[in-house]
Design an enzyme around this catalytic site. Structure first.
Site, PDB file in Angstrom:
ATOM      1  CG  ASP A 261     -11.187   5.043  -2.759  1.00  0.00           C
ATOM      2  OD1 ASP A 261     -12.408   4.861  -2.724  1.00  0.00           O
ATOM      3  OD2 ASP A 261     -10.658   6.145  -2.550  1.00  0.00           O
TER       4      ASP A 261
ATOM      5  CG  ASP B  46     -16.594  10.323  -0.727  1.00  0.00           C
ATOM      6  OD1 ASP B  46     -16.708   9.201  -0.213  1.00  0.00           O
ATOM      7  OD2 ASP B  46     -15.577  10.674  -1.364  1.00  0.00           O
TER       8      ASP B  46
HETATM    9  C1  GAL Z   1     -12.995   8.853  -1.688  1.00  0.00           C
HETATM   10  C2  GAL Z   1     -13.723   8.269  -2.866  1.00  0.00           C
HETATM   11  C3  GAL Z   1     -12.901   8.513  -4.110  1.00  0.00           C
HETATM   12  C4  GAL Z   1     -12.691   9.999  -4.288  1.00  0.00           C
HETATM   13  C5  GAL Z   1     -12.066  10.592  -3.042  1.00  0.00           C
HETATM   14  C6  GAL Z   1     -11.986  12.108  -3.108  1.00  0.00           C
HETATM   15  O1  GAL Z   1     -13.736   8.653  -0.530  1.00  0.00           O
HETATM   16  O2  GAL Z   1     -13.935   6.894  -2.646  1.00  0.00           O
HETATM   17  O3  GAL Z   1     -13.544   7.951  -5.230  1.00  0.00           O
HETATM   18  O4  GAL Z   1     -13.920  10.618  -4.556  1.00  0.00           O
HETATM   19  O5  GAL Z   1     -12.817  10.251  -1.884  1.00  0.00           O
HETATM   20  O6  GAL Z   1     -11.496  12.671  -1.934  1.00  0.00           O
END
Ligand code: GAL
Length: 438
Positions: A218, A153
Site C-alpha cells: 500500500d 485481497d
Molecule cells: C489492503 C489493501 C488496501 C485495502 C485494505 C482494506 O490489504 O492493499 O488497498 O483494500 O487492505 O483492508
C-alpha cells in the site's frame, strides 16, 4: 537406435508436445481490455462507508463529469460486511450501513450508468477482519448482488498444511469460481482485480487469472511512496498489455490529489506515471470536498487517452535512468526518461526525481519508438500546447522538483537536409564505402 534415429525421435516428440500458452498470454474473457477507471472507497473513508456515501460519490462522479471521462467503476472496499456469516455460511451486508441491501445499491449505481465493485479476501478474513472467501469462492453472492468487479485481497492466509496450495492456487480458486459461474449463467465474468501486494511476482501468473494485479505494498500520500512504486514498476512494465495490467495502487490518504502532502507537481507526476504505465486509475479522494486543482489532474483528457488507448495496450518504459546508471534499482531516484507507443505517436515521460528544478535533455532516437532522420511535432500533454518541432533531440527546461513533462511526438516529415552531425548516434557511423563519417 542410431544417433540419427534418436535425434529424429526426439524432434518428433518435441513437435507432438501439447502446446502450452506463453506466460505472457493474458486471459481474454471479454472483460477488462483496458485499465479500469473509477472510484475506490478505501482512501477517503476506510471503514466509514455506507450506502449514502456510495450513492453520493457515484452521483458526484456523474455530475463532476468524471464518469464521462471513463471513471465508470464505483468500488466498495473493505468493511461492508457483518462480522458473522449467515446460518448457511453466506456473507451478509452490514444491516446498519446498507439497510436497503446490495441489490438495491448496485441497481442504483447501474442506473447512474456506472459499474459496481465489491471487495473480498482470499483468506479466512479480510484485512479488517471481516469474513473472507477462502473455501467459499463458489457462493454466487457477488454476482447475485449485481456486482461487476471483485477486488480480492491477501490477508488472514490459511497456513500451508491447511491450504495445500501456494499463492497461485489460492487465487486460482476464485478465478475458477468466476469462470464457472459465468459459464453456467451466460453472464459476463466478474472483473477480477487481484490485490496481493506484488507477493510471488503476480505479473508472471495473475494474467492467466484476472485483469489486474497489485504490484506493491500500500502506498501513502508522499513522494517517497510514489518514487518507490515507480521504481519497482519500472522493471516490469512489459507485463501490462490489453486484458492484464500492473496495478500500482490507489493512494491511502484522502488528501492526495487534493491539498495533502503532495505538491501539485508531484500529483501530476503521480497521475502521469500511473496513466502512461497503464495502471488502473482509481480516485481515492472525498469528492464532496474535491479541489479544482485535483480535478484538473484527474480530468486531463490527453493523459487519460494514453491510459485508455484502444489500439496500443503497452506501457511506457524507461530508456535511460538519468541520475543513476541504467537498470539501477533505487527507491528514491527511479528512472527519469521514459517512452512508449500510442495510437497517435510516441509518448515521452520525463520525471524530475531531484529535489530541485532541472533541465532534462534526450536524443530522440534514444527511444526505440522514434525513426532516425525524421523530425517530430511536439505536443505537451499538460500545458495542452503544440510546442514546435523537435529535430534529433529535445530539452525540457526547468522541470520542477518531482515534476513531470509528458509529450506526444508525431512524425512531421524528414529532418531538414544537412542536419549535423550525420549520425545522431556516433556508434558505427560509417558510409557505404566503409569510411567512418565522423
Ligand atoms: C489492503 C489493501 C488496501 C485495502 C485494505 C482494506 O490489504 O492493499 O488497498 O483494500 O487492505 O483492508
Amino acid at each position: 537406435m542410431t544417433f540419427l534415429a534418436l535425434s529424429l525421435a526426439a524432434s518428433l516428440a518435441y513437435l507432438t508436445l501439447p502446446s502450452k500458452p506463453l506466460p505472457a498470454a493474458a486471459l481474454n474473457n471479454g472483460v477488462g481490455k483496458l485499465p479500469f477507471m473509477g472510484y475506490n472507497t478505501w482512501n477517503a473513508y476506510h471503514c466509514d462507508i455506507d450506502e449514502d456515501v456510495i450513492i453520493q460519490t457515484a452521483q458526484l462522479m456523474k455530475s463532476l463529469g468524471l464518469a464521462d471521462l471513463g471513471y465508470e467503476h464505483m468500488n466498495i472496499d473493505d468493511c461492508w460486511a457483518e462480522k458473522t456469516r449467515s446460518a448457511s455460511g453466506d456473507l451478509v451486508a452490514n444491516a446498519t450501513r446498507f439497510p436497503s441491501g446490495f441489490n438495491n445499491l448496485t441497481s442504483r449505481i447501474h442506473d447512474l450508468g456506472l459499474k459496481a465493485g465489491i471487495y473480498s479476501d482470499s483468506g479466512w478474513f479480510t484485512c479488517q477482519l471481516y469474513p473472507g472467501s477462502y473455501l467459499n469462492e463458489a457462493r454466487r453472492q457477488f454476482q447475485n448482488w449485481g456486482f461487476d468487479l471483485l477486488k480480492y485481497d491477501n490477508c488472514a492466509v490459511p497456513f500451508d498444511e491447511i491450504i495445500d496450495l501456494g499463492m497461485v492456487g489460492k487465487y486460482t480458486r476464485m478465478a475458477d469460481a468466476i469462470a464457472n459461474l459465468s459459464a453456467t449463467t451466460g453472464q459476463p465474468p466478474l472483473f477480477y482485480s487481484l490485490c496481493q501486494w506484488g507477493r510471488e511476482q503476480p505479473w508472471l501468473w495473475a494474467r492467466k487469472l484476472g485483469q489486474s494485479w497489485r504490484t506493491t505494498d500500500d502506498i501513502d500520500a508522499d513522494w517517497e511512496h510514489l518514487a518507490s512504486i515507480i521504481n519497482q514498476n519500472s522493471f516490469i512494465t512489459w507485463a501490462s498489455d490489453f486484458y492484464g495490467h500492473n496495478d500500482m495502487d490507489i493512494v491511502r490518504s484522502s488528501s492526495i490529489w487534493g491539498n495533502g502532502n503532495l505538491t501539485f507537481d508531484e500529483a501530476k507526476s503521480h497521475y502521469t506515471a500511473w496513466s502512461l504505465m497503464k495502471s488502473p486509475l482509481l480516485i481515492g479522494t472525498d469528492l464532496t470536498t474535491v479541489t479544482n486543482e485535483t480535478l484538473e489532474v484527474l480530468t486531463n483528457k490527453e493523459i487519460i487517452a494514453i491510459n485508455q488507448d484502444p489500439v496500443v495496450g503497452t506501457s511506457i518504459s524507461p530508456f535511460r535512468w538519468g541520475v543513476n546508471p541504467d537498470w539501477t534499482f533505487n527507491a528514491t531516484h527511479p528512472a527519469q526518461y521514459w517512452s512508449g507507443e500510442s495510437q497517435n505517436g510516441t509518448i515521452f515521460m520525463l520525471l524530475n526525481v531531484l529535489d530541485d528544478s532541472a533541465d532534462m535533455f534526450f536524443n530522440l532516437t534514444e527511444s526505440p519508438w522514434i525513426n532516425a532522420g525524421r523530425q517530430y511535432a511536439v505536443r505537451d500533454l499538460w500545458t495542452h500546447t503544440d510546442n514546435g518541432t523537435a529535430v534529433r533531440n529535445f530539452t525540457a527546461k526547468a522541470v520542477p522538483a518531482h515534476g513531470v513533462v509528458a509529450l506526444l511526438m508525431q512524425d512531421a516529415g524528414p529532418e531538414p537536409a544537412g542536419t549535423q552531425p550525420p549520425c545522431a548516434r556516433p556508434e558505427w557511423c560509417i558510409d557505404q564505402n566503409g569510411t567512418l563519417v565522423q
